[in-house]
Design an enzyme around this catalytic site. Structure first.
Site, PDB file in Angstrom:
ATOM      1  N   ASN A 265       7.595  -3.165   5.760  1.00  0.00           N
ATOM      2  CA  ASN A 265       6.292  -2.571   6.061  1.00  0.00           C
ATOM      3  C   ASN A 265       6.545  -1.487   7.102  1.00  0.00           C
ATOM      4  O   ASN A 265       7.055  -1.783   8.177  1.00  0.00           O
ATOM      5  CB  ASN A 265       5.362  -3.662   6.617  1.00  0.00           C
TER       6      ASN A 265
ATOM      7  N   HIS B  43     -30.971  21.366   9.704  1.00  0.00           N
ATOM      8  CA  HIS B  43     -29.946  22.420   9.826  1.00  0.00           C
ATOM      9  C   HIS B  43     -28.984  22.420   8.639  1.00  0.00           C
ATOM     10  O   HIS B  43     -27.867  22.907   8.751  1.00  0.00           O
ATOM     11  CB  HIS B  43     -29.188  22.249  11.140  1.00  0.00           C
TER      12      HIS B  43
ATOM     13  N   GLU C 291     -22.310   4.668  10.432  1.00  0.00           N
ATOM     14  CA  GLU C 291     -21.694   3.431   9.975  1.00  0.00           C
ATOM     15  C   GLU C 291     -22.292   2.996   8.628  1.00  0.00           C
ATOM     16  O   GLU C 291     -21.577   2.561   7.725  1.00  0.00           O
ATOM     17  CB  GLU C 291     -21.866   2.350  11.056  1.00  0.00           C
TER      18      GLU C 291
ATOM     19  N   TRP D 157       0.894  -1.157   0.000  1.00  0.00           N
ATOM     20  CA  TRP D 157       0.000   0.000   0.000  1.00  0.00           C
ATOM     21  C   TRP D 157       0.933   1.206   0.000  1.00  0.00           C
ATOM     22  O   TRP D 157       1.648   1.450   0.968  1.00  0.00           O
ATOM     23  CB  TRP D 157      -0.882  -0.015   1.254  1.00  0.00           C
TER      24      TRP D 157
END
Ligand code: M6R
Length: 612
Positions: free
Chosen positions: A99, A508, A485, A73
């Site tokens: 890593n 709002h 979620e 990544w």
């Protein structure tokens, strides 16, 4: 992020490494690579997923019984072939996988360049392997000692594995801040970022500690020491993980399997702890800290992402049941804002992976300031449980899909048990209410089985909304975190913009977004501000929004107003998040599948966020 795997022994390394990379692909999937020693040091790497690496190495020399592999990544440099790991040293005699992040790589690189080193990538990792070789050449040290000396010059986080053409039976590994597990076989060693690539070969493992390195040589005992050169005695542990948990088991995706596993995972979270007969919750891991928790002036819940949402549910639970004030903090904000922390505070750190960098850093800071730190984690042996004073594992089983599902419901289950245990001890709820809630919690797995039967219907609804550009999720009280979620699940796997809001806040601002194109998902169970939610639904309908409502079974009022209703069983108000979350997970899942998204490995994401 990034997954690393390495092997040294009698077996062919490549099949072990490639299978290990598939298991670790959830940690990052920008590029991958492998290096295998067989007289020569053969190194192959490719941008893209592990499958692409497999295609690339077809017909190449992959023989050898020692090797290292990596799935990335990207942090330093774009995801491309050059930046993929492993990296060679200058002479191409050594190779490394890494890593983590080497923070002082710029100054090290400048120094090495001034001494004639040439770099092929933009990574910090390549700098480290050049440094190791430079030390080896100049100081005439063996591989292990060169690694050790180099690591003493490095600032940052790492889990590394290094091999050398000249010491062809030796694998050197080291860890600081990034996870590393060593599996001990009969005549071999397996190394990985977590235990999933190891479990089918051996159950005997060592979880390395920060600042440790190991020399793993075929046919010899492990040598474990600190990078300061002090020999350590290895602490062996037994893996209990089942292999089935790592397979899709007939489901199309891990995420769907994990959604359907929730009746089991929640039962596992409660097993042996929720003791109905005795009328108690027994959380062995935190017994010693029960008094501290009961007498806490304040509880701080610290987490990121979905785990933060579980913390928000925890806030409602703890304040209602225990009457202890709770604050829920994003770990990344908390750690950088000089918060007020006292010795009377109890911090509950929540993390599925147990590796999230910000959560880890936040608890280290709170610990230094004297707070008591408890952990709620899923991955056994990960970094956060080792940094906390005590804690409880969720025991949800491995969660492979990048989008968290069963980990969330297990975290909420554990928080509910913790709050009930403290409330009972403190006497902040009556015995009969306590027993009633224990019974209600015990019934949740069966009720989730009921909710899972809405699967086909949720899929039909998903088909109608798969092309939406936006979505709004509304909930109140315990269901506000559920709305957050739900929105996170939709955006992270289907790339549809979604927002979760407390229903009353809609007026709002977000109400301006509502038109006939806008699906509004409202969590509107009978218990908990029902009338107010009915009004909110009317407000949405008056603006032609499309309402998908999660309602209690048998509800007719909302059914008459909403475009679609998904029924959940009637449960205690404080347990609604556990059942109401399920259809939202399914809804996101099906929308993502229908949009042809990679559900288990969404773009730009990784399962454990080990960089800040
Ligand atoms: O492993 P953790 O629970 O600490 O991870 C926290 C977040 O990175 C994680 O929940 C993330 O938000 C998930 N992709 C959500 O599905």
């Amino acid at each position: 992020m990034c997954g690393i795997v390495a092997y040294v022994g009698d077996k062919q390394a490549y099949p072990i490494l490639i299978k290990g990379l598939h298991r670790l692909e959830y940690r990052g999937y920008d590029s991958s690579g492998v290096a295998i020693l067989n007289g020569k040091l053969n190194l192959y790497k490719r941008k893209g997923k592990v499958n692409q690496l497999e295609d690339f190495v077809e017909n190449k020399d992959i023989n050898g019984t020692i090797g290292i592999a990596h799935t990335r990544w990207a942090t330093h440099g774009q995801p491309n072939d050059e930046n993929a790991h492993p990296h060679f040293s200058q002479n191409q005699d050594l190779a490394i996988i890494h890593n983590g992040i080497i923070e002082n790589y710029v100054s090290l690189k400048e120094e090495l360049i001034s001494r004639g080193h040439k770099f092929l990538s933009e990574t910090d990792t390549e700098v480290l392997i050049h440094l190791i070789e430079d030390i080896q050449d100049n100081e005439k040290l063996d591989l292990a000692e060169s690694v050790r000396v180099a690591l003493n010059q490095v600032v940052g986080a790492y889990a590394i594995a290094v091999i050398s053409k000249d010491e062809s039976n030796k694998l050197i590994v080291a860890k600081n801040g990034s996870p590393m597990v060593i599996g001990i076989g009969d005549n071999d060693f397996y190394v990985a970022s977590d235990a999933t690539p190891i479990v089918e070969y051996t159950r005997k493992v060592i979880y390395m500690e920060d600042g440790e390195m190991a020399i793993l040589e075929k046919g010899k005992d492990i040598i474990l020491k600190s990078v300061k050169n002090i020999i350590h005695t290895p602490y062996f542990q037994e893996l209990t993980m089942s292999l089935d948990a790592l397979e899709k088991g007939g489901y199309e995706h891990f995420m769907l399997k994990e959604i359907f596993e929730q009746p089991i995972s929640i039962r596992e979270t409660m097993r042996g702890r929720l003791r109905l007969g005795q009328g108690i919750v027994n959380l062995g891991g935190i017994t010693e800290y029960k008094n501290k928790l009961m007498n806490a002036k304040r509880i701080l819940m610290i987490a990121c992402g979905t785990s933060w949402h579980a913390g928000l549910v925890g806030e409602y639970l703890f304040e209602e049941l225990t009457r202890i004030p709770v604050e829920v903090e994003y770990a990344s904000e908390f750690r950088y804002r000089n918060p007020i922390i006292t010795e009377d505070d109890v911090v509950i750190a929540i993390s599925q992976s147990g590796e999230t960098a910000d959560t880890l850093a936040a608890i280290k800071m709170a610990k230094e300031k004297g707070a008591t730190i408890l952990g709620i984690c899923n991955v056994v042996g990960s970094s956060i449980p080792r940094e906390t004073h005590a804690g409880s594992y969720t025991h949800a089983g491995p969660e492979i899909g990048v989008a968290s599902t069963k980990a969330f419901t297990s975290q909420v289950t554990l928080l509910t048990m913790m709050a009930l245990m403290i409330a009972h001890e403190k006497g902040s709820i009556t015995n009969s209410r306590h027993q009633q809630l224990l019974n209600a919690l015990d019934a949740i797995p069966n009720q989730i089985e009921e909710v899972l039967k809405t699967n086909d219907f949720v899929k039909e609804v998903a088909l109608l909304y798969k092309d939406s550009k936006n979505a709004l999720y509304l909930g109140r009280g315990y269901n506000f975190p559920v709305a957050l979620e739900g929105a996170l699940k939709l955006k992270e796997i289907s790339y549809i913009h979604a927002e979760g809001y407390p229903a009353a806040e809609m007026k709002h601002g977000p109400i301006a977004l509502i038109d006939e194109q806008m699906p509004v998902i409202v969590i509107a169970p009978k218990k908990g501000h029902y009338d107010k939610l009915v009004s909110n639904i009317q407000e949405v309908k008056a603006r032609k929004g499309k309402v998908i409502a999660i309602v209690t079974k048998g509800d007719t009022e909302v059914r008459n107003m909403a475009d679609h209703v998904i029924e959940i069983p009637e449960v205690e108000e404080l347990l609604v998040p556990l059942v109401a979350t399920i259809p939202l997970q399914l809804f996101s899942y099906y929308i993502a599948v229908m949009r042809d998204c990679n559900v288990d490995q969404p773009r730009n994401l990784a399962k454990s966020v080990t960089v800040e």
